[in-house]
Design an enzyme around this catalytic site. Structure first.
Site, PDB file in Angstrom:
ATOM      1  N   LYS A   1      49.111  15.663 -30.148  1.00 55.00           N
ATOM      2  CA  LYS A   1      48.947  15.300 -31.558  1.00 55.00           C
ATOM      3  C   LYS A   1      50.297  14.894 -32.144  1.00 55.00           C
ATOM      4  O   LYS A   1      51.188  15.724 -32.288  1.00 55.00           O
ATOM      5  CB  LYS A   1      48.393  16.488 -32.362  1.00 55.00           C
ATOM      6  CG  LYS A   1      47.988  16.093 -33.764  1.00 55.00           C
ATOM      7  CD  LYS A   1      47.998  17.228 -34.753  1.00 55.00           C
ATOM      8  CE  LYS A   1      49.355  17.552 -35.290  1.00 55.00           C
ATOM      9  NZ  LYS A   1      49.997  16.458 -36.048  1.00 55.00           N
TER      10      LYS A   1
ATOM     11  N   GLU B   1      60.519  24.089 -29.831  1.00 53.63           N
ATOM     12  CA  GLU B   1      61.800  23.387 -30.018  1.00 53.63           C
ATOM     13  C   GLU B   1      61.905  23.110 -31.503  1.00 53.63           C
ATOM     14  O   GLU B   1      61.185  22.273 -32.038  1.00 53.63           O
ATOM     15  CB  GLU B   1      61.813  22.075 -29.215  1.00 53.63           C
ATOM     16  CG  GLU B   1      61.792  22.268 -27.714  1.00 53.63           C
ATOM     17  CD  GLU B   1      63.089  22.864 -27.171  1.00 53.63           C
ATOM     18  OE1 GLU B   1      64.086  22.935 -27.913  1.00 53.63           O
ATOM     19  OE2 GLU B   1      63.091  23.283 -26.007  1.00 53.63           O
TER      20      GLU B   1
HETATM   21  P1  NAD Z   1      57.047  19.742 -38.907  1.00 57.04           P
HETATM   22  O1  NAD Z   1      57.218  21.128 -38.433  1.00 57.04           O
HETATM   23  O2  NAD Z   1      56.699  19.512 -40.332  1.00 57.04           O
HETATM   24  O3  NAD Z   1      55.895  19.006 -38.074  1.00 57.04           O
HETATM   25  C1  NAD Z   1      55.920  18.927 -36.670  1.00 57.04           C
HETATM   26  C2  NAD Z   1      54.509  18.754 -36.161  1.00 57.04           C
HETATM   27  O4  NAD Z   1      53.749  19.941 -36.447  1.00 57.04           O
HETATM   28  C3  NAD Z   1      53.721  17.611 -36.799  1.00 57.04           C
HETATM   29  O5  NAD Z   1      52.948  16.992 -35.811  1.00 57.04           O
HETATM   30  C4  NAD Z   1      52.836  18.332 -37.802  1.00 57.04           C
HETATM   31  O6  NAD Z   1      51.667  17.621 -38.145  1.00 57.04           O
HETATM   32  C5  NAD Z   1      52.514  19.594 -37.044  1.00 57.04           C
HETATM   33  N1  NAD Z   1      52.090  20.721 -37.868  1.00 57.04           N
HETATM   34  C6  NAD Z   1      52.177  20.891 -39.214  1.00 57.04           C
HETATM   35  N2  NAD Z   1      51.664  22.089 -39.569  1.00 57.04           N
HETATM   36  C7  NAD Z   1      51.258  22.697 -38.438  1.00 57.04           C
HETATM   37  C8  NAD Z   1      50.670  23.964 -38.154  1.00 57.04           C
HETATM   38  N3  NAD Z   1      50.407  24.850 -39.106  1.00 57.04           N
HETATM   39  N4  NAD Z   1      50.407  24.261 -36.857  1.00 57.04           N
HETATM   40  C9  NAD Z   1      50.691  23.389 -35.872  1.00 57.04           C
HETATM   41  N5  NAD Z   1      51.247  22.176 -36.073  1.00 57.04           N
HETATM   42  C10 NAD Z   1      51.523  21.835 -37.347  1.00 57.04           C
HETATM   43  O7  NAD Z   1      58.372  18.981 -38.482  1.00 57.04           O
HETATM   44  P2  NAD Z   1      58.818  17.492 -38.836  1.00 57.04           P
HETATM   45  O8  NAD Z   1      59.213  17.464 -40.278  1.00 57.04           O
HETATM   46  O9  NAD Z   1      57.796  16.530 -38.336  1.00 57.04           O
HETATM   47  O10 NAD Z   1      60.123  17.331 -37.900  1.00 57.04           O
HETATM   48  C11 NAD Z   1      61.408  17.636 -38.290  1.00 57.04           C
HETATM   49  C12 NAD Z   1      61.834  18.972 -37.717  1.00 57.04           C
HETATM   50  O11 NAD Z   1      61.690  18.961 -36.298  1.00 57.04           O
HETATM   51  C13 NAD Z   1      63.299  19.279 -37.962  1.00 57.04           C
HETATM   52  O12 NAD Z   1      63.446  20.625 -38.348  1.00 57.04           O
HETATM   53  C14 NAD Z   1      63.945  19.058 -36.599  1.00 57.04           C
HETATM   54  O13 NAD Z   1      65.148  19.745 -36.403  1.00 57.04           O
HETATM   55  C15 NAD Z   1      62.868  19.494 -35.682  1.00 57.04           C
HETATM   56  N6  NAD Z   1      63.048  18.922 -34.346  1.00 57.04           N
HETATM   57  C16 NAD Z   1      63.416  19.752 -33.323  1.00 57.04           C
HETATM   58  C17 NAD Z   1      63.649  19.224 -32.045  1.00 57.04           C
HETATM   59  C18 NAD Z   1      64.057  20.114 -30.893  1.00 57.04           C
HETATM   60  O14 NAD Z   1      63.925  19.674 -29.754  1.00 57.04           O
HETATM   61  N7  NAD Z   1      64.531  21.321 -31.123  1.00 57.04           N
HETATM   62  C19 NAD Z   1      63.496  17.863 -31.836  1.00 57.04           C
HETATM   63  C20 NAD Z   1      63.135  17.048 -32.898  1.00 57.04           C
HETATM   64  C21 NAD Z   1      62.906  17.594 -34.155  1.00 57.04           C
END
Ligand code: NAD
Length: 468
Positions: free
Chosen positions: A168, A241
């Site tokens: 997803k 991650e």
């Molecule tokens: P987010 O946590 O808002 O969303 C990530 C994903 O989770 C999306 O697909 C979203 O639809 C889904 N999601 C939302 N609510 C959920 C729930 N309750 N249960 C399961 N899935 C759910 O993150 P974002 O704003 O899309 O991305 C930015 C963040 O990601 C930043 O904090 C960044 O540092 C982190 N990030 C980490 C890595 C790593 O490898 N450590 C890599 C890239 C980005």
């Protein structure tokens, strides 16, 4: 991509409704993304569950051949993938091209990995062997900053370990994942890879689904905690991650101008929307002025533009919500420090921010404590190495970090004291699919990439034989 479709049990399908996909360089919609509901998600999971026995039983060389075929297909259509990636994500076309090629490279790297049985003991009394078995259906949930690359970080090891996948993407960057789904529809047996899209509402149904064995999640720390909670009820395996607040520490023997240039790259790549971007830089007092001036100059001359335009170096912020968050953060920067460059939005359609360098801030400033995830870099002064290492280690994140110095030994000793999953010396952002990547503290749990990352998609099982 003319008519994007979900991939459910081998079939390219419409969703229950559609959602506009916005080009962040214009702020306008350019495509309609099909959305799944829980019933379609259930169909995808059922397809993945049904495909699992045959896929996991297939000889590994055949599985590797199909993963390589996916990499070949991705590469053959790299131009199309790159353009779509720039349109939905915003990054400049050359960087989108690197992401696409990196995604194919990642698939190839996992296709070459083998988890052989490990002989733990073999003598006259007995023999002990550790085997690695696939888990079943993997739920792969990805964010919007590197939608294609991060999907391959999950699909590659999941398939090679013998699992099937329901993926997803993030709601604002679904299209490259769906285009990848069309390759899977041609190449993979039905049900082995499924791609469903949502409007940020299907996550809990995936993380609590009784027929999903493991969640591989990349995203924010806040959402990561919800994933772990939801997965607890069915004791799913989870790899998380999460966010980071990487510090770059410049030692007093580093070349200030050259280091400032490389730190600028490490902070502003993908408009700062990288989990492992440099999010704060600590500089010795003696080189503070020259360092700030060099960074400010780089920020002033950087070409910020629609990523599809030739010469663009920094693209827009990926989505409206993040753009608004960064605008609010910029207001605090002006109060808590001095703006050496940037500090405002760029007056044009789309979600553009001027690359911003904030100086004379201290560790309590919001821009230093929080993950900004945007093109804003605070520069902090320090006097003493022990003190700056303690400052870098303060806070809950522990994803990456870097030490910059002309003396490798000294830099390595300092690097060993940073509480992060990865610490680079004289570089930042260097990832390789064969090198394990993990977050310490609130930056994650488990490992992605490398053989250790591949093992996360397996259950270890001991065969313990007694010899009479
Ligand atoms: P987010 O946590 O808002 O969303 C990530 C994903 O989770 C999306 O697909 C979203 O639809 C889904 N999601 C939302 N609510 C959920 C729930 N309750 N249960 C399961 N899935 C759910 O993150 P974002 O704003 O899309 O991305 C930015 C963040 O990601 C930043 O904090 C960044 O540092 C982190 N990030 C980490 C890595 C790593 O490898 N450590 C890599 C890239 C980005």
């Amino acid at each position: 991509m003319s008519d994007p479709k979900l991939l459910i049990n081998g079939a390219l399908r419409d969703g229950v409704r559609t959602m506009d996909v916005i080009n962040p360089a214009t702020g306008g919609s350019f495509a309609a993304c099909p959305l799944a509901d829980e019933a379609l998600l259930d169909e995808a999971v059922a397809g993945a569950k049904a495909a699992f026995p045959a896929w996991s039983a297939r000889p590994i060389e055949e599985r590797a051949g199909l993963v390589i075929a996916l990499a070949d297909a991705l590469q053959a259509r790299a131009g199309e993938f790159s353009q779509l990636l720039t349109r939905e994500q915003g990054k400049p076309l050359d960087q989108a091209g690197m992401e696409v090629m990196g995604a194919a490279f990642t698939l190839r790297a996992f296709a070459a990995m083998r988890l052989e049985p490990v002989l733990l003991k073999d003598d006259e009394k007995g023999k002990i062997v550790e085997l690695r078995k696939p888990l079943g259906v993997v739920g792969a949930i990805t964010p919007w900053n590197y939608p294609l690359m991060l999907l391959m970080n999950k699909v590659g090891p999941a398939l090679m370990a013998g699992n099937t996948v329901v993926a997803k993407p993030a709601p604002t960057t679904p299209l490259t994942s769906l285009l990848f789904g069309t390759l899977c529809a041609d190449i993979m047996p039905p049900g082995v890879v499924n791609i469903v899209c949502d409007d940020n509402d299907l996550g809990p149904a995936i993380t609590s689904h009784p027929d999903i064995a493991k969640i591989s999640f990349t995203g924010s720390t806040e959402t990561g905690k919800k994933v772990m909670q939801a997965a607890a009820a069915t004791l799913k395996r989870v790899t998380l991650e999460l966010g980071g607040n990487d510090a770059a520490i410049v030692l007093d023997d580093a070349d200030p101008v050259d280091t400032a240039r490389r730190i600028f790259q490490g902070a502003m790549a993908n408009a700062g929307q990288v989990c492992i971007a440099i999010k704060r830089a600590y500089v010795p007092e003696a080189m503070y002025e020259i360092f700030c001036e060099e960074l400010a100059q780089l920020a002033r001359v950087a070409i910020v533009d629609d990523g599809s335009r030739q010469g663009a170096q920094i693209g827009p912020i990926q989505n409206r919500a993040q753009f608004d968050k960064l605008r609010a953060l910029l207001k605090t920067c002006a109060d808590e420090g001095q703006l050496a460059a940037g500090g405002d939005v760029i007056d044009r359609p789309g979600y553009f921010l001027a690359p911003t360098i904030v100086r004379d801030v201290d560790d309590n400033a919001l821009i230093v404590r929080e993950e900004q995830f945007g093109p804003i870099l605070p520069i902090l002064k320090y006097h003493d190495l022990d003190d700056v290492i303690a400052r870098a280690n303060a806070g809950n994140y522990g994803l990456g970090g870097s030490i910059w110095s002309a003396d490798e030994e000294r830099a390595t000793a300092a690097a060993a004291r940073i509480q992060s999953g990865t610490v680079w010396v004289n570089q930042h952002l260097a990832l390789n699919p064969t090198v394990p990547f993990r977050g310490a503290k609130s930056s994650g749990m488990g490992v992605e990439l490398g053989m250790d990352g591949l093992k996360e998609y397996t259950q270890a099982s001991i065969i313990n034989i007694k010899r009479q």
